[in-house]
Design a protein around this motif. Structure first.
Motif, PDB file in Angstrom:
ATOM      1  N   PRO A   1       0.670  -1.216   0.083  1.00  0.00           N
ATOM      2  CA  PRO A   1       0.058  -0.107   0.033  1.00  0.00           C
ATOM      3  C   PRO A   1       0.791   1.178   0.288  1.00  0.00           C
ATOM      4  CG  PRO A   1      -0.479  -1.759   1.861  1.00  0.00           C
ATOM      5  CD  PRO A   1       0.763  -1.965   1.071  1.00  0.00           C
ATOM      6  N   THR A   2       1.997   1.120   0.421  1.00  0.00           N
ATOM      7  CA  THR A   2       2.818   2.204   0.434  1.00  0.00           C
ATOM      8  C   THR A   2       3.771   2.805  -0.477  1.00  0.00           C
ATOM      9  OG1 THR A   2       4.614   1.445   2.138  1.00  0.00           O
ATOM     10  CG2 THR A   2       2.587   2.531   2.960  1.00  0.00           C
ATOM     11  N   ASP A   3       3.575   1.171  -1.677  1.00  0.00           N
ATOM     12  CA  ASP A   3       5.231   1.817  -2.442  1.00  0.00           C
ATOM     13  C   ASP A   3       4.436   3.083  -3.557  1.00  0.00           C
ATOM     14  OD1 ASP A   3       6.216  -0.442  -1.484  1.00  0.00           O
ATOM     15  OD2 ASP A   3       5.448  -1.919  -2.548  1.00  0.00           O
TER      16      ASP A   3
ATOM     17  N   ASP B   1      10.589   4.203  -5.284  1.00  0.00           N
ATOM     18  CA  ASP B   1      11.272   3.282  -5.809  1.00  0.00           C
ATOM     19  C   ASP B   1      11.563   3.766  -7.510  1.00  0.00           C
ATOM     20  OD1 ASP B   1      12.596   1.024  -4.106  1.00  0.00           O
ATOM     21  OD2 ASP B   1       9.499   1.111  -3.844  1.00  0.00           O
ATOM     22  N   LEU B   2      12.301   3.600  -8.187  1.00  0.00           N
ATOM     23  CA  LEU B   2      12.465   4.163  -9.194  1.00  0.00           C
ATOM     24  C   LEU B   2      12.918   3.212 -10.497  1.00  0.00           C
ATOM     25  CD1 LEU B   2      12.058   6.715 -12.089  1.00  0.00           C
ATOM     26  CD2 LEU B   2      14.423   6.941 -11.369  1.00  0.00           C
ATOM     27  N   ILE B   3      12.702   2.775 -11.608  1.00  0.00           N
ATOM     28  CA  ILE B   3      12.680   2.008 -12.990  1.00  0.00           C
ATOM     29  C   ILE B   3      12.373   2.694 -13.965  1.00  0.00           C
ATOM     30  CG2 ILE B   3      12.096  -0.238 -14.376  1.00  0.00           C
ATOM     31  CD1 ILE B   3       9.530  -0.813 -12.167  1.00  0.00           C
TER      32      ILE B   3
ATOM     33  N   LEU C   1      16.169   7.653  -2.869  1.00  0.00           N
ATOM     34  CA  LEU C   1      15.684   6.280  -3.535  1.00  0.00           C
ATOM     35  C   LEU C   1      15.780   4.662  -2.372  1.00  0.00           C
ATOM     36  CD1 LEU C   1      16.451   6.411  -7.733  1.00  0.00           C
ATOM     37  CD2 LEU C   1      13.930   6.806  -6.665  1.00  0.00           C
ATOM     38  N   ASN C   2      14.484   4.329  -2.523  1.00  0.00           N
ATOM     39  CA  ASN C   2      14.900   2.953  -2.118  1.00  0.00           C
ATOM     40  C   ASN C   2      15.566   2.286  -2.711  1.00  0.00           C
ATOM     41  OD1 ASN C   2      12.967   3.847   0.557  1.00  0.00           O
ATOM     42  ND2 ASN C   2      11.739   3.017   0.051  1.00  0.00           N
ATOM     43  N   ARG C   3      14.972   1.827  -3.534  1.00  0.00           N
ATOM     44  CA  ARG C   3      15.887   0.786  -4.992  1.00  0.00           C
ATOM     45  C   ARG C   3      15.771   1.904  -6.434  1.00  0.00           C
ATOM     46  NH1 ARG C   3      12.589  -3.461  -1.893  1.00  0.00           N
ATOM     47  NH2 ARG C   3      11.425  -1.168  -2.616  1.00  0.00           N
ATOM     48  N   LEU C   4      17.249   1.988  -6.961  1.00  0.00           N
ATOM     49  CA  LEU C   4      16.855   1.673  -8.539  1.00  0.00           C
ATOM     50  C   LEU C   4      17.048   1.098  -9.113  1.00  0.00           C
ATOM     51  CD1 LEU C   4      17.064   4.213 -11.203  1.00  0.00           C
ATOM     52  CD2 LEU C   4      19.528   3.974 -10.888  1.00  0.00           C
TER      53      LEU C   4
ATOM     54  N   SER D   1       7.366  -7.337  -8.915  1.00  0.00           N
ATOM     55  CA  SER D   1       6.663  -8.089  -8.268  1.00  0.00           C
ATOM     56  C   SER D   1       8.443  -8.011  -7.108  1.00  0.00           C
ATOM     57  CB  SER D   1       6.845  -9.369  -8.809  1.00  0.00           C
ATOM     58  OG  SER D   1       7.394 -10.773  -7.827  1.00  0.00           O
ATOM     59  N   TYR D   2       9.489  -7.627  -7.220  1.00  0.00           N
ATOM     60  CA  TYR D   2      10.426  -8.138  -6.519  1.00  0.00           C
ATOM     61  C   TYR D   2       9.973  -6.825  -5.433  1.00  0.00           C
ATOM     62  CZ  TYR D   2      15.205  -7.975  -5.138  1.00  0.00           C
ATOM     63  OH  TYR D   2      16.831  -7.978  -4.400  1.00  0.00           O
ATOM     64  N   ILE D   3       9.891  -5.369  -5.818  1.00  0.00           N
ATOM     65  CA  ILE D   3       9.681  -4.559  -5.014  1.00  0.00           C
ATOM     66  C   ILE D   3       8.482  -4.484  -3.817  1.00  0.00           C
ATOM     67  CG2 ILE D   3       8.488  -2.106  -4.898  1.00  0.00           C
ATOM     68  CD1 ILE D   3       9.373  -1.423  -8.011  1.00  0.00           C
ATOM     69  N   GLY D   4       8.003  -5.299  -4.555  1.00  0.00           N
ATOM     70  CA  GLY D   4       6.244  -5.592  -3.345  1.00  0.00           C
ATOM     71  C   GLY D   4       6.778  -6.919  -2.215  1.00  0.00           C
ATOM     72  N   THR D   5       7.472  -8.052  -3.536  1.00  0.00           N
ATOM     73  CA  THR D   5       7.622  -9.282  -2.571  1.00  0.00           C
ATOM     74  C   THR D   5       9.013  -9.948  -1.692  1.00  0.00           C
ATOM     75  OG1 THR D   5       8.038 -10.617  -4.635  1.00  0.00           O
ATOM     76  CG2 THR D   5       5.584 -10.009  -3.698  1.00  0.00           C
ATOM     77  N   GLY D   6       9.813  -8.486  -2.853  1.00  0.00           N
ATOM     78  CA  GLY D   6      11.363  -9.604  -2.573  1.00  0.00           C
ATOM     79  C   GLY D   6      12.011 -10.654  -3.291  1.00  0.00           C
TER      80      GLY D   6
END
Length: 459
Positions: free
Chosen positions: A220-222, A254-256, A314-317, A420-425
């Motif tokens: 929900p926070t993504d 997060d950014l793609i 960012l958390n992740r790039l 999927s990786y962002i949501g679940t790892g």
């Protein structure tokens, strides 16, 4: 006659390579050489002796491997193009040259075409069908509503496999106007009569912010930003910088950045993007160093990271890669990696860790009057650890394949895998390959060629 050089301006640009309507590229710049503009007969000539002398001066002074060049290459009975090629060392698959028309198209972003880019999902999917990989904004195909995922089935009523078999595919697709038949992503047959038009390309082809409403697998926070970025063009710099600023304002976590079709572009744009992506801990540290040959070591240049008020946290790039990911795109990965965990996903990049300067001939004339633009490799692009070890490409951390059967969306495999990786790892399993797509016996691999993309920066 003594030769003199004016201080170059630096740029990331691209050399044409055989890829699925994609380019590779490199850092380049403009250098002016002092030289006479006429041959011994007082006439301008594209294949004149003076142009080859110009090439000698350029290569002897700036070519990265100037001490390894072939010697005693005759200037007689050889074209300028072949003479330039004869000066390159065996391993050099990057240096190149272009004519006036290609150079002007590169520097302005203006092109005349239908606006589509084509590819075949042969790797993994084992299909020789010809698909739209992406469509240029403002182009005839974009106006007609054609998107990525459309299959090109016929041209002027003849099916594509027959055109390929008869070696007439390229000539048909190059015509100024033609009748194209596509199969849409929903399976509908679409026939269009199109004419090539002149339009200004865009570097940011698509942007989106994904939340759980778009992809249920997210938390929900993504808030996930997505950018399809196709060229580092100086004239279009505000497109990418404004997009990244909007991503910050939207609070993306997060950014793609999708660079699978990005062959590179201007060095200043690459640097500006890095300033917005680098974490606070990297502020003021080395981003990129240009390393020249022994003669030009005094021109080695360092670029530091300079964050500003628009820089993201960012958390992740994630960076999506492919065989068309080259030069400035690879530079972002290589030179930011010492400071942050960049998650690369896709297939191996092209491999372009070096760069060029742009030498225009003749000198001291308007760009519209030049005959040639020469781009010999002149330096390597080192990161803060002194590394530029990807002559043969960068292998992604998660190896997946270009899913040409879907438009850019969570349903497309590479975008969906990032979400999927962002949501679940975890990354999901690779998609199943339908037997209807495994059409090995009936197909043929073809090579899609495209002209240079990139831009230049004058100091």
């Amino acid at each position: 006659m003594k030769r003199t050089f004016r201080k170059p301006a630096l740029i990331l640009s691209a050399a044409a390579v055989v890829l699925p309507f994609i380019l590779s590229s490199c850092i380049t710049g403009i250098i002016l050489l002092a030289t006479k503009d006429k041959d011994d007969n007082g006439k301008m000539g594209k294949d004149s002796l003076v142009v080859k002398e110009f090439i000698d001066q350029m290569m002897n002074g700036y070519y990265y491997w100037e001490d390894q060049m072939p010697s005693s290459v005759s200037k007689k009975n050889i074209s300028v193009e072949k003479y330039f090629s004869s000066k390159l060392i065996t391993k050099d698959r990057w240096s190149w040259m272009m004519n006036r028309e290609s150079y002007l198209s590169m520097s302005t972003g203006i092109s005349t075409s239908y606006g589509f880019h084509l590819s075949q999902p042969i790797e993994y999917y084992k299909s020789y069908q010809v698909f739209i990989s992406y469509v240029d904004k403002n182009s005839p195909l974009a106006v007609a509503g054609v998107t990525r995922g459309y299959e090109l089935t016929h041209i002027a009523g003849t099916d594509v496999p027959t055109l390929i078999k008869n070696n007439s595919f390229y000539s048909e697709i190059a015509k100024q106007s033609n009748r194209f038949t596509f199969k849409s992503t929903s399976g509908e047959s679409v026939e269009l009569n199109l004419r090539q038009t002149t339009f200004v390309s865009n570097s940011v082809t698509l942007t989106k912010t994904y939340t759980q409403a778009d992809a249920a697998i997210l938390q929900p926070t993504d808030k996930v930003g997505y950018i399809l970025y196709t060229m580092f063009n100086l004239n279009m710099k505000n497109e990418i910088l404004n997009t990244l600023q909007q991503m910050k304002q939207q609070g993306v976590t997060d950014l793609i950045i999708d660079l699978r079709y990005n062959g590179g572009g201007d060095l200043s744009v690459c640097h500006d993007i890095a300033n917005l992506l680098a974490p606070a801990s990297a502020d003021g540290k080395l981003f990129l160093k240009l390393s020249h040959n022994k003669q030009q070591q005094h021109t080695d240049t360092e670029y530091a990271i300079k964050r500003n008020g628009n820089s993201l946290n960012l958390n992740r790039l994630f960076i999506i890669t492919g065989s068309g990911t080259a030069s400035s795109s690879e530079c972002i990965i290589n030179c930011l990696s010492p400071y942050m965990n960049i998650l690369t996903i896709g297939s191996k990049t092209y491999g372009k860790p070096n760069g060029m300067y742009v030498f225009l001939y003749p000198q001291h004339v308007a760009d519209s009057q030049i005959d040639y633009a020469f781009m010999p490799v002149s330096f390597y692009c080192l990161n803060a650890n002194g590394k530029a070890d990807y002559d043969n490409g960068i292998t992604p951390q998660e190896y997946r394949y270009d899913d040409l059967f879907h438009d850019f969306s969570p349903q497309e495999d590479l975008i969906g895998a990032c979400l999927s990786y962002i949501g679940t790892g975890f990354y999901p399993p690779l998609p199943a390959v339908s037997t209807t797509k495994a059409n090995l016996s009936a197909g043929q691999k073809i090579e899609f060629k495209e002209s240079f993309k990139g831009a230049y920066l004058r100091k």
